[in-house]
Scaffold this active site. Structure first.
Site, PDB file in Angstrom:
ATOM      1  N   TYR A 201       7.840  53.303 -17.236  1.00 17.57           N
ATOM      2  CA  TYR A 201       8.307  53.335 -18.623  1.00 17.57           C
ATOM      3  C   TYR A 201       7.278  52.714 -19.574  1.00 17.57           C
ATOM      4  O   TYR A 201       7.069  53.210 -20.672  1.00 17.57           O
ATOM      5  CB  TYR A 201       9.653  52.631 -18.748  1.00 17.57           C
TER       6      TYR A 201
ATOM      7  N   ILE B 104      17.503  58.641 -14.178  1.00 18.13           N
ATOM      8  CA  ILE B 104      16.344  59.405 -13.713  1.00 18.13           C
ATOM      9  C   ILE B 104      16.142  59.018 -12.254  1.00 18.13           C
ATOM     10  O   ILE B 104      16.276  57.851 -11.885  1.00 18.13           O
ATOM     11  CB  ILE B 104      15.070  59.144 -14.562  1.00 18.13           C
ATOM     12  N   ALA B 105      15.858  60.017 -11.433  1.00 15.03           N
ATOM     13  CA  ALA B 105      15.666  59.750 -10.006  1.00 15.03           C
ATOM     14  C   ALA B 105      14.752  60.808  -9.397  1.00 15.03           C
ATOM     15  O   ALA B 105      14.810  61.977  -9.769  1.00 15.03           O
ATOM     16  CB  ALA B 105      17.009  59.754  -9.282  1.00 15.03           C
ATOM     17  N   ILE B 106      13.940  60.359  -8.472  1.00 17.61           N
ATOM     18  CA  ILE B 106      13.072  61.231  -7.678  1.00 17.61           C
ATOM     19  C   ILE B 106      13.350  60.901  -6.209  1.00 17.61           C
ATOM     20  O   ILE B 106      13.439  59.723  -5.840  1.00 17.61           O
ATOM     21  CB  ILE B 106      11.573  60.986  -7.994  1.00 17.61           C
TER      22      ILE B 106
ATOM     23  N   ASN C 112      13.535  46.354 -10.695  1.00 18.14           N
ATOM     24  CA  ASN C 112      12.871  47.631 -10.472  1.00 18.14           C
ATOM     25  C   ASN C 112      11.533  47.679 -11.217  1.00 18.14           C
ATOM     26  O   ASN C 112      11.379  48.341 -12.241  1.00 18.14           O
ATOM     27  CB  ASN C 112      13.777  48.790 -10.883  1.00 18.14           C
TER      28      ASN C 112
ATOM     29  N   GLU D  38      18.136  51.588 -19.911  1.00 23.12           N
ATOM     30  CA  GLU D  38      18.329  50.350 -19.166  1.00 23.12           C
ATOM     31  C   GLU D  38      17.712  50.541 -17.782  1.00 23.12           C
ATOM     32  O   GLU D  38      17.805  51.619 -17.208  1.00 23.12           O
ATOM     33  CB  GLU D  38      19.816  49.986 -18.995  1.00 23.12           C
TER      34      GLU D  38
END
Length: 150
Positions: A119, A73-75, A112, A107
């Site tokens: 999460y 997942i990335a923004i 981070n 994971e």
């Protein structure tokens, strides 16, 4: 978050997704990996979040029987802190539940803390450590999971 939408990723999105990848990850996936995920992997489901016509983030998930595993997942950094990650993550969780998933795992780098906070907001809890998981710097990964039916 006006003009924001989430939809299934297509092969035509890969170039824009790679821009997000390169801005977010030390070892981004190749276009070939995305091609295989989208075309050949029946367990894989990828989604993009768009603001207007620009892809500002994406999320991948594998759904196998009743288990869901977030692959990535990335923004884009310029859009972080605006709720896009939460919006996308909730959307993907909903899709996993619609597909019959009862458990979700992922994971995350132990360093981070921002992602871990996101999460945890969705109920994920630490379940263990994968030593030297990340190949770019041998950082450990924290495994997190949640029961979706609770």
């Amino acid at each position: 978050m006006s003009e924001v939408s989430v939809r299934k990723m297509t092969v035509d999105d890969i170039k824009q997704v790679r821009i997000v990848e390169e801005a977010c990850f030390a070892t981004p996936w190749t276009e070939d990996i995305y091609q295989k995920e989208l075309i050949q992997n029946s367990y894989a489901h990828y989604y993009v979040i768009e603001k207007g016509k620009q892809i500002v983030g994406f999320c991948g998930i594998w759904i196998v029987v009743d288990e869901a595993q977030i692959t990535n997942i990335a923004i884009l950094p310029t859009y972080r802190g605006c709720g896009y990650g939460s919006y996308l993550f909730q959307y993907v969780i909903n899709q996993a539940m619609l597909a019959g998933s009862v458990r979700l795992s992922l994971e995350v780098r132990v360093s981070n803390l921002v992602a871990q906070k996101l999460y945890r907001k969705f109920g994920l809890k630490p379940a263990g450590i994968r030593k030297n998981y990340y190949t770019d710097n041998n950082e450990d990964a924290m495994v997190m999971w949640v029961n979706l039916n609770e």
